[in-house]
Design a protein around this motif. Structure first.
Motif, PDB file in Angstrom:
ATOM      1  N   PRO A 169      -2.893  -0.383  -3.786  1.00 53.77           N
ATOM      2  CA  PRO A 169      -1.632  -0.776  -4.432  1.00 53.77           C
ATOM      3  C   PRO A 169      -1.251   0.184  -5.554  1.00 53.77           C
ATOM      4  O   PRO A 169      -2.052   0.474  -6.446  1.00 53.77           O
ATOM      5  CB  PRO A 169      -1.937  -2.176  -4.969  1.00 53.77           C
ATOM      6  CG  PRO A 169      -3.015  -2.695  -4.079  1.00 53.77           C
ATOM      7  CD  PRO A 169      -3.849  -1.499  -3.720  1.00 53.77           C
ATOM      8  N   LEU A 202       0.839  -1.183   0.000  1.00 56.36           N
ATOM      9  CA  LEU A 202       0.000   0.000   0.000  1.00 56.36           C
ATOM     10  C   LEU A 202       0.878   1.238   0.000  1.00 56.36           C
ATOM     11  O   LEU A 202       1.931   1.281   0.635  1.00 56.36           O
ATOM     12  CB  LEU A 202      -0.914   0.004   1.235  1.00 56.36           C
ATOM     13  CG  LEU A 202      -1.922  -1.145   1.348  1.00 56.36           C
ATOM     14  CD1 LEU A 202      -2.746  -0.970   2.596  1.00 56.36           C
ATOM     15  CD2 LEU A 202      -2.790  -1.223   0.130  1.00 56.36           C
ATOM     16  N   PRO A 252      -3.688  -9.118  -4.110  1.00 62.33           N
ATOM     17  CA  PRO A 252      -3.749  -7.701  -4.525  1.00 62.33           C
ATOM     18  C   PRO A 252      -3.644  -7.510  -6.030  1.00 62.33           C
ATOM     19  O   PRO A 252      -4.078  -6.478  -6.552  1.00 62.33           O
ATOM     20  CB  PRO A 252      -2.559  -7.078  -3.793  1.00 62.33           C
ATOM     21  CG  PRO A 252      -1.642  -8.214  -3.500  1.00 62.33           C
ATOM     22  CD  PRO A 252      -2.511  -9.417  -3.286  1.00 62.33           C
TER      23      PRO A 252
END
Length: 713
Positions: free
Chosen positions: A158, A2, A125
Motif C-alpha cells: 500500500p 497496491l 491494510p
C-alpha cells in the motif's frame, strides 16, 4: 490499493487465486528454476560423513607415508605443504559439517508469513507496518539510480505505508530533480563520514518507519519483495530478513570468457549453500543490500557498524548477539548490476576481504561479543577467516615448481597410495560437492575466481594484518559505452609470472620422465609417481591460469545495459495488412532485441525479407505485460541464414516508445514475480572442456548476436 495491482493482474494465471505468487519448480531435471529445494538433513549428514571418513583416511596416509623427514630442509617444506593442505581441508570440512547439521530451514515460517500478510492486505491494510525503502547512493549514473527508484516505487505494498528515500552522499542537483519527478523522498549528506554506514545511520535518525528496506543504487526489487518479507516481522524476535543478491548480467569473468552457461557466479554458492546453512544455525549473514530490518532493533544496537567497511555483516552479528533473529528467504527478489570490468570486480572483492577482517578489531568480533551461541560464533568466524586461505592456496599451487626446478621434493608418494587414498577422497569431493551445495557450484570451476583474485586479495589481507585496511570504495558500475577496455595489467602481471613458473615446472618434469631424478639416482617407481603427480598438477594449474589470464581482457561492448535471454515468442508485422513473420526473441533489453525469424524458403541470392515483410515494422510479443499494443522497431542488423538453417537473425532497436510502454518494458525486464532463476552448476569435465574450447577461440567484442546474455524466467 497496491501500487502495482493492475500492472500484475496479467500474472494471475501464475498464482493460485487468493494466494500470492510463489516461485517454485516442480519439473525434474529443470536447469532454470526459481528455487532449488535443499537436500534433506539425513542426506546432508550422510554426505558429510562419507567425505570426512575419506578425508581422515587420506590424512592418515599423508602423515604416515608421504612426509620426508631425514633432510631438515625437505622436512620443513614437507610439513609446510601439509599444513597448507590441512588449513584448506579443515575449512572445507567445517563448511560441510555446518551444512550437515539439522535445523529449521524456515520455508514453512516464510510461507505462513506470506499467507498472513496476504490476508491482512485484503482485510486490514491500514494495520500494516510502515516501510521506508532506503537507496544509498554515491556517484552512480543517473539512469541506474532512476531504474532502481522506479522499481522501489512499484513494490506491491500500500502506497500509504511505503516511503522511498534516496540517500545522496554526493548532493547532486540532478538527483533532487529526479526525486521530485518520480515522487520519492530525497535526503542529501555532505560530509560522507563513515561512507555507506554513515549515510544509512543519518537516514534512520530521520525516518520514522517501523521497518527499513535497503537496496544498493543499482538494485531493482521485484514487485513482491515486501509482500514476501514483511509478514515475518509479526514475530517480535525477528530483527532482519535477508534475501539473495543476484546480478542482471554476467560478471566480468563469465562475460570475458563467454562462459555464462558453464560457470556459476561465485555468489551463487553463498546464497544457495552458505546462507541456508546459517539459517539453520541462527547465524544469517546480513549482506548489505536487498534486506529488511526492524528499525527499533537497529537503533537498540547503535545503528550500522562504522568501524569497518563491512557494516552489513558486523551489524547483523550485533543484532543476533542482541537477541534478535535473522531470517533468510531463499527466493531471488531483486537484482543489481555486476561489476563493470574485471578490475572493478577485484576492487569489490578486496573491499569485502578488508572489511570482513576488520570486524575482528570491532565490538562485533564473533569471538568476544557477548550473546552468541557457540555454533553461531563458529559460523560467523568461518565466514571471516576464510579470506586467509589465499596464502595456503598460493603455496599449494607452487608445489610443482618446487618438485621440478628446486628439486626439493615436498612429499614422497607411490602410485598405489595415490590410487587407494588420494583418488577416492578427491573424487568424492568432485562427485558430492555439486550435490550438497544445492547445485550451486562444482569442485574445480570456482578455482577460476580464486586464480584471478588471489594476488590482489593476498595484498589486501596483508595490509589489514599490518593495520592498514582498505578505505571504502564504491564498486564501479555504469551503463555507458565501454568499448576498447583491453587488459587489466594489475591482475595480469602476477598471473603471467605464475604461468611462466608452471610452464617451467611442466617442462622440467617432462625431462625427468626420461632422464632419472637430476642424475642423482635411477628413476624408480616412487620417483615416477611423484613426477607424474607434479606434471598433472602443473597441467591443471596451467589450464586454469590461462583461463584466468584470458578473463583479464575485458570484452569491448557497445553499452553496459543488461541483455536478457527470455523464452518469448511473437510476430514481426509490416505496414501492409496481413503481413507478418513468426519469431522467437533470443535477447532483449531496454535498447532493443535480437529475434530469430521463421521465414519460408527463399530463392538463392534474394533478400530474405523482400516481398515478405515490407516496413515499417512492429513487434507483437506473446507476454501479458507486452501484448497490449504493437512495439515500434527499426532494423539494425540482418544476419543472413545459412542454407541449412530455418531461421534468420534480426537485430532490432526500439522506436519511439510511450511512457506507458517504457514502464511495461521495465516491469517485464526487472520486476516480474519469479523473474530471476537459479541455475544448476554443470559437471566439471564438461565445463573444463568448454574452457579449453574458449581458450582456442577468438573472443569477439560484444555486439549483435555475440552478446553476454543471462536467462530469465
Amino acid at each position: 490499493m497496491l501500487n502495482s495491482s493492475r500492472r500484475h493482474q496479467a500474472h494471475s494465471q501464475q498464482s493460485t487465486p487468493g494466494i500470492p505468487y510463489r516461485s517454485s519448480c516442480q519439473t525434474a531435471g529443470c536447469d532454470v528454476c526459481a528455487v532449488i529445494p535443499p537436500l534433506p538433513a539425513p542426506w546432508r549428514f550422510g554426505a558429510a560423513l562419507v567425505i570426512t571418513l575419506l578425508a581422515l583416511r587420506y590424512l592418515l596416509w599423508r602423515v604416515s607415508t608421504t612426509l620426508i623427514l631425514p633432510s631438515p630442509n625437505a622436512a620443513a617444506l614437507s610439513a609446510l605443504l601439509l599444513m597448507a593442505e590441512l588449513m584448506i581441508l579443515a575449512h572445507g570440512l567445517l563448511q560441510i559439517w555446518l551444512n550437515g547439521l539439522p535445523g529449521m530451514d524456515g520455508r514453512g515460517e516464510i510461507e505462513a508469513a506470506r499467507l498472513r500478510l496476504a490476508a491482512r492486505l485484503e482485510t486490514s491494510p491500514d494495520d500494516l507496518p510502515l516501510v521506508a525503502v532506503l537507496v544509498p547512493s554515491y556517484g552512480e549514473p543517473l539512469e541506474v539510480i532512476a531504474r532502481s527508484l522506479r522499481g522501489c516505487l512499484a513494490l506491491d505494498y500500500p502506497s500509504s505505508h511505503l516511503q522511498v528515500w534516496l540517500l545522496d552522499d554526493s548532493s547532486r542537483q540532478e538527483l533532487l530533480n529526479l526525486c521530485r519527478q518520480l515522487g520519492c523522498r530525497y535526503l542529501p549528506r555532505r560530509d560522507r563520514r563513515h561512507a555507506k554506514a554513515g549515510n544509512l545511520n543519518h537516514a534512520i535518525q530521520v525516518v520514522t518507519a517501523d521497518l527499513i528496506a535497503v537496496f544498493d543504487a543499482d538494485v531493482v526489487p521485484l514487485a513482491p519483495f515486501l509482500t514476501t518479507t514483511v509478514g515475518l516481522f509479526d514475530d517480535p524476535a525477528v530483527g532482519f530478513v535477508q534475501t539473495p543478491q543476484t546480478y542482471m548480467g554476467a560478471d566480468p569473468l563469465m562475460r570475458n570468457l563467454r562462459l555464462e552457461r558453464w560457470l556459476m557466479a561465485d555468489e551463487e554458492s553463498f546464497y544457495r549453500w552458505i546462507e541456508p546453512t546459517r539459517q539453520r544455525l541462527g547465524a544469517v549473514v546480513c549482506a548489505g543490500t536487498s534486506f529488511l530490518m526492524r528499525r527499533q532493533a537497529l537503533l537498540a544496537v547503535g545503528g550500522f557498524e562504522t568501524g569497518t567497511t563491512a557494516e552489513d555483516l558486523a551489524t547483523g552479528i550485533r543484532l543476533v548477539a542482541g537477541g534478535h533473529r535473522g531470517v533468510y528467504v531463499a527466493e531471488k527478489l531483486s537484482a543489481g548490476l555486476a561489476p563493470h570490468t574485471i578490475g572493478a570486480m577485484a576492487i569489490q572483492r578486496c573491499r569485502w576481504a578488508s572489511g570482513t577482517l576488520q570486524i575482528l578489531r570491532t565490538g562485533a568480533n564473533p569471538l568476544t561479543i557477548p550473546g552468541l551461541k557457540p555454533l553461531q560464533r563458529l559460523a560467523f568466524l568461518e565466514g571471516i577467516l576464510h579470506w586467509l586461505l589465499v596464502f595456503p592456496f598460493l603455496l599449494l599451487v607452487a608445489a610443482p615448481l618446487l618438485i621440478a626446478v628446486i628439486q626439493l621434493a615436498p612429499l614422497q608418494v607411490a602410485s598405489t597410495g595415490l590410487l587407494s587414498h588420494a583418488l577416492p577422497f578427491y573424487l568424492s569431493q568432485m562427485l558430492l560437492i555439486r550435490w550438497i551445495s544445492n547445485q550451486s557450484r562444482s569442485a574445480l570451476m570456482p578455482e577460476l575466481y580464486r586464480w584471478v583474485l588471489a594476488f590482489p586479495i593476498a595484498r589486501t589481507v596483508l595490509s589489514v594484518l599490518f593495520g592498514e585496511p582498505m578505505a571504502f570504495r564504491v564498486t564501479p558500475k555504469g551503463m555507458g559505452i565501454a568499448s576498447g577496455i583491453g587488459a587489466n595489467g594489475t591482475l595480469l602481471r602476477p598471473l603471467l609470472v605464475f604461468l611462466g613458473c608452471q610452464l617451467l615446472a611442466a617442462s622440467q618434469l617432462l625431462s625427468h620422465l626420461g632422464a632419472g631424478w637430476s642424475g642423482r639416482t635411477p628413476l624408480v617407481a616412487e620417483r615416477l609417481s611423484l613426477v607424474v603427480l607434479g606434471l598433472l598438477w602443473a597441467v591443471l594449474n596451467t589450464l586454469l591460469i590461462l583461463a584466468a589470464i584470458r578473463s583479464c581482457w575485458d570484452r569491448p561492448r557497445e553499452d553496459a545495459t543488461p541483455w536478457l535471454a527470455p523464452q518469448l515468442g511473437g510476430w514481426l508485422v509490416g505496414d501492409h495488412p496481413g503481413t507478418g513473420v513468426s519469431l522467437r526473441v533470443a535477447a532483449i533489453s531496454e535498447e532493443g532485441c535480437e529475434v530469430l525469424l521463421h521465414l519460408p524458403p527463399q530463392p538463392a541470392g534474394t533478400d530474405p525479407l523482400a516481398g515478405v515483410l515490407p516496413g515499417p515494422w512492429q513487434l507483437l510479443l506473446d507476454h501479458p505485460l507486452l501484448a497490449m499494443e504493437p512495439w515500434p522497431v527499426r532494423l539494425v542488423v540482418l544476419r543472413r541464414r545459412r542454407p541449412w538453417e530455418q531461421q534468420m537473425g534480426v537485430g532490432l532497436r526500439w522506436g519511439v516508445l510511450t511512457a506507458p510502454q517504457r514502464e511495461r518494458l521495465e516491469a517485464y525486464l526487472y520486476r516480474r514475480p519469479g523473474l530471476w532463476p537459479s541455475l544448476r552448476a554443470p559437471w566439471d569435465p564438461v565445463a573444463l572442456a568448454m574452457v579449453v574450447r574458449r581458450l582456442l577461440q577468438r573472443i569477439q567484442p560484444e555486439g549483435w548476436f555475440s552478446r553476454s546474455v543471462m536467462p530469465i524466467r
